[in-house]
Design a protein around this motif. Sequence first.
Motif, PDB file in Angstrom:
ATOM      1  N   GLY A   8     -27.352  -4.598  25.974  1.00 51.72           N
ATOM      2  CA  GLY A   8     -28.148  -5.531  26.756  1.00 51.72           C
ATOM      3  C   GLY A   8     -29.541  -5.765  26.218  1.00 51.72           C
ATOM      4  N   GLY A   9     -29.956  -4.978  25.260  1.00 50.09           N
ATOM      5  CA  GLY A   9     -31.280  -5.174  24.692  1.00 50.09           C
ATOM      6  C   GLY A   9     -31.342  -6.422  23.822  1.00 50.09           C
ATOM      7  N   LEU A  18     -34.521  -8.267  31.953  1.00 49.02           N
ATOM      8  CA  LEU A  18     -33.362  -7.821  31.193  1.00 49.02           C
ATOM      9  C   LEU A  18     -32.592  -6.830  32.030  1.00 49.02           C
ATOM     10  CD1 LEU A  18     -34.661  -7.002  27.568  1.00 49.02           C
ATOM     11  CD2 LEU A  18     -33.139  -8.882  28.237  1.00 49.02           C
ATOM     12  N   THR A  19     -31.302  -6.785  31.814  1.00 46.90           N
ATOM     13  CA  THR A  19     -30.489  -5.738  32.402  1.00 46.90           C
ATOM     14  C   THR A  19     -29.776  -4.998  31.286  1.00 46.90           C
ATOM     15  OG1 THR A  19     -30.143  -6.863  34.514  1.00 46.90           O
ATOM     16  CG2 THR A  19     -28.552  -5.188  33.902  1.00 46.90           C
ATOM     17  N   LEU A  20     -30.042  -3.728  31.196  1.00 47.81           N
ATOM     18  CA  LEU A  20     -29.384  -2.884  30.215  1.00 47.81           C
ATOM     19  C   LEU A  20     -28.178  -2.219  30.876  1.00 47.81           C
ATOM     20  CD1 LEU A  20     -32.484  -1.163  28.582  1.00 47.81           C
ATOM     21  CD2 LEU A  20     -31.462  -3.404  28.091  1.00 47.81           C
ATOM     22  N   SER A  21     -27.139  -2.041  30.096  1.00 46.50           N
ATOM     23  CA  SER A  21     -25.919  -1.428  30.608  1.00 46.50           C
ATOM     24  C   SER A  21     -25.583  -0.183  29.809  1.00 46.50           C
ATOM     25  CB  SER A  21     -24.750  -2.415  30.501  1.00 46.50           C
ATOM     26  OG  SER A  21     -24.991  -3.577  31.239  1.00 46.50           O
ATOM     27  N   CYS A  22     -25.014   0.763  30.491  1.00 47.32           N
ATOM     28  CA  CYS A  22     -24.547   2.002  29.853  1.00 47.32           C
ATOM     29  C   CYS A  22     -23.129   2.250  30.336  1.00 47.32           C
ATOM     30  CB  CYS A  22     -25.452   3.166  30.230  1.00 47.32           C
ATOM     31  SG  CYS A  22     -24.922   4.768  29.581  1.00 47.32           S
ATOM     32  N   THR A  80     -20.124   1.738  34.861  1.00 44.91           N
ATOM     33  CA  THR A  80     -21.345   1.264  34.211  1.00 44.91           C
ATOM     34  C   THR A  80     -22.575   1.631  35.031  1.00 44.91           C
ATOM     35  OG1 THR A  80     -20.120  -0.593  33.258  1.00 44.91           O
ATOM     36  CG2 THR A  80     -22.509  -0.745  33.245  1.00 44.91           C
ATOM     37  N   VAL A  81     -23.609   2.007  34.316  1.00 44.48           N
ATOM     38  CA  VAL A  81     -24.927   2.225  34.904  1.00 44.48           C
ATOM     39  C   VAL A  81     -25.855   1.166  34.332  1.00 44.48           C
ATOM     40  CG1 VAL A  81     -26.882   3.800  35.076  1.00 44.48           C
ATOM     41  CG2 VAL A  81     -24.549   4.687  35.228  1.00 44.48           C
ATOM     42  N   TYR A  82     -26.684   0.617  35.198  1.00 43.18           N
ATOM     43  CA  TYR A  82     -27.575  -0.473  34.795  1.00 43.18           C
ATOM     44  C   TYR A  82     -29.034  -0.053  34.932  1.00 43.18           C
ATOM     45  CZ  TYR A  82     -23.292  -3.107  35.711  1.00 43.18           C
ATOM     46  OH  TYR A  82     -21.988  -3.556  35.727  1.00 43.18           O
ATOM     47  N   LEU A  83     -29.840  -0.537  34.028  1.00 48.30           N
ATOM     48  CA  LEU A  83     -31.291  -0.450  34.154  1.00 48.30           C
ATOM     49  C   LEU A  83     -31.817  -1.879  34.162  1.00 48.30           C
ATOM     50  CD1 LEU A  83     -33.747   1.447  34.310  1.00 48.30           C
ATOM     51  CD2 LEU A  83     -33.985   1.171  31.827  1.00 48.30           C
ATOM     52  N   HIS A  84     -32.441  -2.252  35.273  1.00 44.93           N
ATOM     53  CA  HIS A  84     -32.941  -3.608  35.438  1.00 44.93           C
ATOM     54  C   HIS A  84     -34.440  -3.611  35.138  1.00 44.93           C
ATOM     55  CE1 HIS A  84     -29.156  -4.371  37.585  1.00 44.93           C
ATOM     56  NE2 HIS A  84     -29.378  -3.228  38.205  1.00 44.93           N
ATOM     57  N   PHE A  97     -32.210   4.439  25.395  1.00 47.65           N
ATOM     58  CA  PHE A  97     -31.024   5.278  25.287  1.00 47.65           C
ATOM     59  C   PHE A  97     -30.544   5.673  26.672  1.00 47.65           C
ATOM     60  CE2 PHE A  97     -31.288   6.234  20.749  1.00 47.65           C
ATOM     61  CZ  PHE A  97     -32.625   5.992  20.475  1.00 47.65           C
ATOM     62  N   CYS A  98     -29.241   5.709  26.843  1.00 47.01           N
ATOM     63  CA  CYS A  98     -28.709   6.316  28.056  1.00 47.01           C
ATOM     64  C   CYS A  98     -28.089   7.656  27.681  1.00 47.01           C
ATOM     65  CB  CYS A  98     -27.711   5.412  28.755  1.00 47.01           C
ATOM     66  SG  CYS A  98     -26.195   5.030  27.853  1.00 47.01           S
ATOM     67  N   ALA A  99     -28.113   8.543  28.643  1.00 49.15           N
ATOM     68  CA  ALA A  99     -27.610   9.889  28.416  1.00 49.15           C
ATOM     69  C   ALA A  99     -26.920  10.389  29.671  1.00 49.15           C
ATOM     70  CB  ALA A  99     -28.749  10.826  28.024  1.00 49.15           C
ATOM     71  N   ALA A 100     -25.950  11.253  29.499  1.00 52.72           N
ATOM     72  CA  ALA A 100     -25.180  11.796  30.612  1.00 52.72           C
ATOM     73  C   ALA A 100     -25.388  13.300  30.741  1.00 52.72           C
ATOM     74  CB  ALA A 100     -23.695  11.494  30.429  1.00 52.72           C
ATOM     75  N   ASP A 101     -25.525  13.720  31.951  1.00 58.07           N
ATOM     76  CA  ASP A 101     -25.628  15.142  32.294  1.00 58.07           C
ATOM     77  C   ASP A 101     -24.234  15.605  32.703  1.00 58.07           C
ATOM     78  OD1 ASP A 101     -27.713  16.939  34.756  1.00 58.07           O
ATOM     79  OD2 ASP A 101     -26.113  17.630  33.404  1.00 58.07           O
ATOM     80  N   ARG A 102     -23.724  16.603  32.058  1.00 60.10           N
ATOM     81  CA  ARG A 102     -22.350  17.043  32.359  1.00 60.10           C
ATOM     82  C   ARG A 102     -22.245  17.747  33.692  1.00 60.10           C
ATOM     83  NH1 ARG A 102     -21.657  22.519  31.106  1.00 60.10           N
ATOM     84  NH2 ARG A 102     -23.415  23.446  29.968  1.00 60.10           N
ATOM     85  N   LEU A 103     -23.385  18.102  34.290  1.00 59.20           N
ATOM     86  CA  LEU A 103     -23.385  18.737  35.604  1.00 59.20           C
ATOM     87  C   LEU A 103     -23.624  17.690  36.684  1.00 59.20           C
ATOM     88  CD1 LEU A 103     -25.444  21.966  34.853  1.00 59.20           C
ATOM     89  CD2 LEU A 103     -22.957  21.686  34.903  1.00 59.20           C
TER      90      LEU A 103
END
Length: 127
Positions: A8-9, A18-22, A80-84, A97-103
């Motif tokens: 989305g960048g 802008l809307t970024l998607s992960c 999907t996760v979005y950052l608006h 960057f998007c990142a995931a926490d396994r917990l």
Amino acid sequence: QPPLVASGGRLAHPGGTLTLSCTAPGWPIDRYPIGWFRQAPGQERERDAISCINSAGDNRKIADPVKARFTISRDNARNTVYLHLNGLRPEDTGTYFCAADRLDRVCRWEDESYDWWGQGTQVTVSA
């Protein structure tokens, strides 16, 4: 590990949106808190998230400098996760960057809390 993909960048004008998607093709991310991090040009990636959201979407954090302009959401049905990003400013320029926490827990600010990272998407804000 989930193959996180941020997208989305692009080049945008000041004041724009802008809307970024992960997402993670083929890998459900609905159980993971997701954080968004920014790396400004010529600088290291910021240690604290710009924003994060827990798996259910009912715990969200936005960094104070951007709280009035950025929001975060997720659609687990779309994986999907979005950052608006609203009211864009030149200082928003950077790789996001998007990142995931396994917990599965409340989302965390610190980059060290995240286990898997996407490749980043470039946002450029310029007239």
